[in-house]
Design an enzyme around this catalytic site. Structure first.
Site, PDB file in Angstrom:
ATOM      1  N   THR A 178       0.966  -1.652   0.051  1.00  0.00           N
ATOM      2  CA  THR A 178      -0.196  -0.127  -0.288  1.00  0.00           C
ATOM      3  C   THR A 178       0.634   1.412  -0.676  1.00  0.00           C
ATOM      4  OG1 THR A 178      -0.466   0.127   2.237  1.00  0.00           O
ATOM      5  CG2 THR A 178      -1.819  -1.290   1.375  1.00  0.00           C
ATOM      6  N   GLU A 324      -5.416  -3.178  -1.763  1.00  0.00           N
ATOM      7  CA  GLU A 324      -6.071  -5.145  -1.624  1.00  0.00           C
ATOM      8  C   GLU A 324      -6.871  -5.840  -2.215  1.00  0.00           C
ATOM      9  OE1 GLU A 324      -5.133  -2.609   2.015  1.00  0.00           O
ATOM     10  OE2 GLU A 324      -5.750  -2.541  -0.304  1.00  0.00           O
ATOM     11  N   LYS A 435     -15.988  15.350   8.923  1.00  0.00           N
ATOM     12  CA  LYS A 435     -17.087  15.599  10.084  1.00  0.00           C
ATOM     13  C   LYS A 435     -17.742  17.220  10.630  1.00  0.00           C
ATOM     14  CE  LYS A 435     -15.595  10.653  10.479  1.00  0.00           C
ATOM     15  NZ  LYS A 435     -14.530  10.051  10.000  1.00  0.00           N
ATOM     16  N   TRP A 440     -22.041  14.700   8.168  1.00  0.00           N
ATOM     17  CA  TRP A 440     -21.010  13.923   7.328  1.00  0.00           C
ATOM     18  C   TRP A 440     -20.706  14.921   5.931  1.00  0.00           C
ATOM     19  CZ3 TRP A 440     -20.792   8.540   7.296  1.00  0.00           C
ATOM     20  CH2 TRP A 440     -19.907   7.915   8.612  1.00  0.00           C
TER      21      TRP A 440
END
Length: 545
Positions: A178, A324, A435, A440
Site C-alpha cells: 500500500t 487489497e 465531520k 458528514w
C-alpha cells in the site's frame, strides 16, 4: 482430478492461441520495440532458468523497480510461473518507505530500469536482503550497485524452453505494498488463484470486457496493484498490448492511442484531464478508436465523463478498488434500468463507483455494525469480500485482526452509500470525510463539482479544524492558464448544487496540487501545508446544519 488455477496457464493460452499478437513498447528514446507473445514466452523461459542459476528457491521474492515495458511484462510471469514471487516496487515512495517495502518483502534480487537506478543506489546500503542487482537493459551504466549485471546478459545462453513446476494455486505469485499514507506501507500478497479469477472477471461484459479483439494500453503503473490486473487479463485473452514506458505525458499517450489503434486503456483521472487539454489544442490527433477508458484511484468529475463522451466518443467507466482487492471491486457500467434513463440521469450513475463486479460481494455497515438502507443517502463503511480480496497483510498480525471481519469481509475504510438498484457511491475515505457539527460532508462530491468549473484545472477539498463545528471544508484549486478565478466564483458555482453548510469556508489557489506515489491528490501534504484553526463566526454567518 482438479486443475490448479495458476499464472502459467494464462500465459500458455496466449502463446497457444495468439502467438503472433503484438506486445509493443514505446521506449524512453522514442523508438518502438515490437515482438509477439511467442517471442516473449521464449524470453520468460530464459528468465526462469536465470533465476534458477541465481539460486532463487520456491517462494523467494524478486523486486522490480520499473515502468511499463516488455521486460517488466516478462517479469510479471517469469518468477511467478517458476514458483517464485514478483514484488512490484513503488519507486515514488519516500526513501524510508521504499527501503521498508524491500526489506519487508525480503527481496533477494532487484531488477531496475536504468532511468530509476538512482533511487536504488541512494538506498542500497540499507537493502540488506538484496544479493543481486539486474539493470533492465543490454548494458550496465556507471553505477555503485554491486553485484550487478544487465538483463540481456542474465538471459543470454539460457534455454528458451522450461518445464514449469507444479504450483499450488493458493501459493503467492506476487506482492504489492500500500502507499503508506497513514503509516508504513503494508505488504499485500496475491495468490495465483486470486489473479486467475480476477483476470477472468476483467473479461466479463459487466466488468472491463477485455477481449482478444482489443488493443490494450495500461497507463496505470505496473507497480501499482498489478497494473490494475490489466496485463494479466489482456494476456489471458490474447489481446495486443501497448506499453508506454516513461512516455506517459498527454501527447505521448494520445499519439499511442492514435498510432496503435488502442481500444481500451486505464489510468487515474489526472491523465485524462491533462489529455483532454492536449486534444483541445491538437485536434489532428484522433482517439476515435478508443472504445472505453477505465478510471480509478480517485473519482473522475462528471464533467470529464461528459467531455470524453461528447467530444471523443470515448466512454469513461469509473472503477473503485484497492491494493487489497487485486484491485478491481466496482465499475460504473450501466445496467438496463439505468441505460434507459435520460442522459443527465445516466451521468449521475456513471459518476458513482458503480456496481460490484461479478464475484465481488459488498455491504455498507454503520457505526453499530448494521447494514445501512439502500437509499443512496445513508452512509457507512464499505466492506468487501471475493476470491481475489486478500485475506491478510504480510507481517502485520495486529492490523489483520482489525482489518478483517470474522465472516471474511475486508474493512475498506471507505465511506459509501448504496442505492436501490445496487450502485455503490464512495463518498470519501474515512480519514478524508469532513465531520462538521455532527454531519458528514463529502470532499469527493465537492471536488467533482469544483473541477466541473470551466476555469478550474485541478481541485481538491480538505478538512480544517474549526472552533465551533470541529471541522470545515477548505477548497484548494488550480486555475486554468490565463483564467481569473476568485473565491466568489467558486462559491457561486458550488452554491448551485450544495446546501450552504456544505460550502467551503476557505478557498486557496495554488499552481499545482501535490500528488501521491500513485497519482492521487496528496491530501496529507495539503493538510500539513494548510494547518489552521478557523475561528467561530457569529450565528448569521455560521453554517446552518
Amino acid at each position: 482430478m482438479g486443475v490448479e488455477l495458476t499464472l502459467d496457464k494464462i500465459l500458455e493460452r496466449a502463446v497457444d492461441l495468439f502467438p503472433d499478437r503484438e506486445l509493443v513498447t514505446k521506449l524512453p528514446d522514442g523508438s518502438t520495440h515490437r515482438y509477439t507473445y511467442a517471442d516473449a514466452y521464449g524470453r520468460i523461459n530464459q528468465l526462469a532458468g536465470a533465476l534458477d542459476d541465481l539460486g532463487l528457491e520456491a517462494g523467494d521474492r524478486v523486486g522490480v523497480v520499473a515502468t511499463n515495458h516488455y521486460r517488466h511484462f516478462e517479469l510479471y510471469f517469469g518468477p511467478a510461473c517458476s514458483g517464485r514471487s514478483i514484488h512490484m516496487c513503488n519507486m515514488r515512495l519516500p526513501d524510508h518507505h521504499f527501503v521498508h517495502t524491500v526489506e519487508d518483502a525480503e527481496d533477494r534480487v532487484i531488477f531496475v530500469d536504468p532511468e530509476l537506478i538512482e533511487k536504488v543506489e541512494a538506498n542500497a546500503d540499507d537493502l540488506e536482503t538484496v544479493e543481486q542487482y539486474v539493470v533492465l537493459d543490454d548494458e550496465v551504466p556507471e553505477t555503485s550497485l554491486e553485484p550487478v549485471t544487465d538483463y540481456e546478459s542474465l538471459l543470454s545462453g539460457q534455454s528458451t524452453e522450461y518445464e514449469w513446476p507444479d504450483i499450488d494455486e493458493d501459493a503467492e505469485y506476487g506482492m504489492c505494498h500500500t502507499s503508506g499514507t497513514t503509516g508504513l506501507p503494508k505488504g499485500v500478497p496475491y495468490s495465483h488463484r486470486a489473479m486467475y479469477l480476477h483476470s477472468i472477471m476483467c473479461g466479463h461484459t459487466d466488468a472491463n470486457g477485455i477481449g482478444e479483439d482489443d488493443v490494450v494500453l495500461p497507463v496505470v503503473p505496473m507497480f501499482h496493484a498489478n497494473g490494475w490486473g490489466t496485463p494479466y487479463a489482456a494476456t489471458f485473452v490474447g489481446a495486443k498490448q501497448v506499453f508506454p514506458s516513461v512516455q506517459t505525458d498527454p501527447e505521448s499517450i494520445a499519439r499511442l492511442i492514435d498510432e496503435e489503434d488502442v481500444t481500451f486503456s486505464a489510468a487515474v483521472p489526472t491523465i485524462w484531464l491533462e489529455m483532454a487539454e492536449f486534444l483541445d489544442e491538437n485536434p489532428e490527433v484522433d482517439i476515435s478508436n478508443i472504445d472505453r477508458l477505465t478510471v480509478g484511484g480517485s473519482a473522475p468529475p462528471e464533467s470529464l465523463i461528459r467531455t470524453y463522451d461528447e467530444k471523443y466518443d470515448a466512454p469513461i467507466i469509473q472503477g473503485w478498488g484497492m491494493t487489497e482487492t487485486s484491485p478491481l471491486g466496482t465499475l460504473s457500467t450501466l445496467r438496463t434500468e439505468v441505460a434507459d434513463l435520460p442522459k443527465d440521469e445516466q451521468y449521475e450513475y456513471r459518476a458513482k463507483a458503480g456496481l460490484p463486479v461479478p464475484g465481488m460481494q459488498t455491504r455498507i455497515i454503520d457505526d453499530d455494525g448494521e447494514a445501512v438502507p439502500a437509499d443512496g443517502e445513508t452512509m457507512g463503511e464499505l466492506q468487501v469480500r471475493s476470491p481475489w480480496v486478500t485475506d491478510h497483510y504480510h507481517n502485520r498480525p495486529e492490523e489483520n485482526e482489525q482489518a478483517f471481519t470474522e465472516d471474511g469481509y475486508l474493512r475498506t475504510g471507505d465511506i459509501a452509500t448504496r442505492d436501490e438498484v445496487g450502485y455503490v457511491d464512495v463518498v470519501d475515505r474515512d480519514k478524508d470525510v469532513i465531520k462538521s457539527g455532527g454531519e458528514w460532508i463529502s470532499s469527493v462530491q465537492l471536488e467533482n463539482e469544483l473541477m466541473a468549473h470551466e476555469d478550474v484545472s485541478e481541485a481538491t477539498v480538505i478538512a480544517v479544524e474549526h472552533e465551533r463545528w470541529q471541522e470545515r471544508p477548505m477548497a484548494i484549486a488550480v486555475p486554468r492558464d490565463g483564467a481569473e478565478l476568485t473565491a466568489d466564483d467558486l462559491e457561486a458555482h458550488l452554491g448551485e448544487t450544495f446546501p450552504s453548510w456544505w460550502l467551503p469556508d476557505v478557498y486557496e489557489f495554488i499552481d499545482e496540487i501535490p500528488k501521491t506515489s500513485t497519482g492521487k491528490f496528496d491530501k496529507k501534504t495539503l493538510r500539513d501545508q494548510f494547518d489552521v484553526v478557523l475561528e467561530a463566526e457569529d450565528d448569521e454567518s455560521a453554517p446552518q446544519q
